[in-house]
Write a protein that holds these residues in place. Structure first.
Motif, PDB file in Angstrom:
ATOM      1  N   ILE A   1       0.816  -1.199   0.000  1.00  0.00           N
ATOM      2  CA  ILE A   1       0.000   0.000   0.000  1.00  0.00           C
ATOM      3  C   ILE A   1       0.859   1.263   0.000  1.00  0.00           C
ATOM      4  O   ILE A   1       0.483   2.275  -0.564  1.00  0.00           O
ATOM      5  CB  ILE A   1      -1.006  -0.006   1.178  1.00  0.00           C
ATOM      6  CG1 ILE A   1      -1.986   1.144   1.084  1.00  0.00           C
ATOM      7  CG2 ILE A   1      -0.313  -0.037   2.508  1.00  0.00           C
ATOM      8  CD1 ILE A   1      -2.987   1.022  -0.024  1.00  0.00           C
ATOM      9  N   LEU A   2       2.016   1.231   0.632  1.00  0.00           N
ATOM     10  CA  LEU A   2       2.939   2.370   0.648  1.00  0.00           C
ATOM     11  C   LEU A   2       4.321   1.871   0.238  1.00  0.00           C
ATOM     12  O   LEU A   2       4.795   0.855   0.751  1.00  0.00           O
ATOM     13  CB  LEU A   2       3.001   3.007   2.036  1.00  0.00           C
ATOM     14  CG  LEU A   2       1.705   3.647   2.516  1.00  0.00           C
ATOM     15  CD1 LEU A   2       1.818   4.038   3.980  1.00  0.00           C
ATOM     16  CD2 LEU A   2       1.348   4.864   1.684  1.00  0.00           C
ATOM     17  N   TYR A   3       4.957   2.607  -0.660  1.00  0.00           N
ATOM     18  CA  TYR A   3       6.215   2.159  -1.269  1.00  0.00           C
ATOM     19  C   TYR A   3       7.269   3.245  -1.056  1.00  0.00           C
ATOM     20  O   TYR A   3       7.040   4.408  -1.359  1.00  0.00           O
ATOM     21  CB  TYR A   3       5.946   1.951  -2.761  1.00  0.00           C
ATOM     22  CG  TYR A   3       7.020   1.230  -3.510  1.00  0.00           C
ATOM     23  CD1 TYR A   3       7.079  -0.164  -3.498  1.00  0.00           C
ATOM     24  CD2 TYR A   3       7.957   1.917  -4.256  1.00  0.00           C
ATOM     25  CE1 TYR A   3       8.049  -0.841  -4.208  1.00  0.00           C
ATOM     26  CE2 TYR A   3       8.931   1.247  -4.967  1.00  0.00           C
ATOM     27  CZ  TYR A   3       8.980  -0.140  -4.941  1.00  0.00           C
ATOM     28  OH  TYR A   3       9.948  -0.808  -5.641  1.00  0.00           O
ATOM     29  N   VAL A   4       8.424   2.865  -0.544  1.00  0.00           N
ATOM     30  CA  VAL A   4       9.526   3.803  -0.324  1.00  0.00           C
ATOM     31  C   VAL A   4      10.651   3.441  -1.273  1.00  0.00           C
ATOM     32  O   VAL A   4      11.250   2.376  -1.154  1.00  0.00           O
ATOM     33  CB  VAL A   4      10.017   3.763   1.147  1.00  0.00           C
ATOM     34  CG1 VAL A   4      11.125   4.774   1.359  1.00  0.00           C
ATOM     35  CG2 VAL A   4       8.870   4.006   2.108  1.00  0.00           C
ATOM     36  N   SER A   5      10.931   4.330  -2.231  1.00  0.00           N
ATOM     37  CA  SER A   5      11.991   4.029  -3.201  1.00  0.00           C
ATOM     38  C   SER A   5      13.136   5.014  -3.097  1.00  0.00           C
ATOM     39  O   SER A   5      13.046   6.029  -2.474  1.00  0.00           O
ATOM     40  CB  SER A   5      11.434   4.030  -4.618  1.00  0.00           C
ATOM     41  OG  SER A   5      10.918   5.282  -4.961  1.00  0.00           O
TER      42      SER A   5
END
Length: 133
Positions: free
Chosen positions: A129-133
């Motif tokens: 649901i939440l993506y940290v790139s």
């Protein structure tokens, strides 16, 4: 760095989260709507099976795809025997106080959703649901 991405997602995993359902009159504005107090006026009525404040989120997990980290959630089941109508939702950190409960994600279901004496499942993307790139 990878470790910083994991630290961010680990914070989310440790928090208590809920999914609050909002009606079609809600106007999403993630830049201005940072806390539950900013959106609660558009929460659906606590009837038909829905409880004020929303549904508890369980099964949060930090996952990796190589260099990036994301938050995965267990799908949310609404029901059984619920009769509700909603259009939007927010995932939020539940502190017990609307003014300090931070919204973590705004969700637009793109159309009004109706459950009539039944069950519906919100299925999250396989990449979380939440993506940290």
């Amino acid at each position: 760095p990878k470790y910083m991405k994991k630290e961010i997602v680990d914070v989310w995993v440790a928090e208590t989260w809920k999914l609050m359902l909002l009606d079609a009159s809600h106007v999403p504005n993630p830049g201005a709507q940072q806390y539950v107090a900013d959106v609660v006026r558009n929460e659906i009525a606590a009837t038909g099976g829905y409880t004020a404040g929303g549904v508890a989120i369980t099964g949060k997990e930090a996952k990796f795809d190589g260099n990036n980290c994301y938050l995965d959630l267990v799908d949310v089941v609404l029901g059984p025997t619920w009769t509700i109508t909603y259009r939007y939702a927010v995932l939020y950190q539940d502190t017990g106080y609307q003014a300090t409960s931070k919204i973590r994600a705004h969700i637009d279901f793109l159309a009004t959703q109706t459950i009539t004496n039944g069950t519906s499942t919100i299925r999250w993307n396989t990449l979380g649901i939440l993506y940290v790139s």
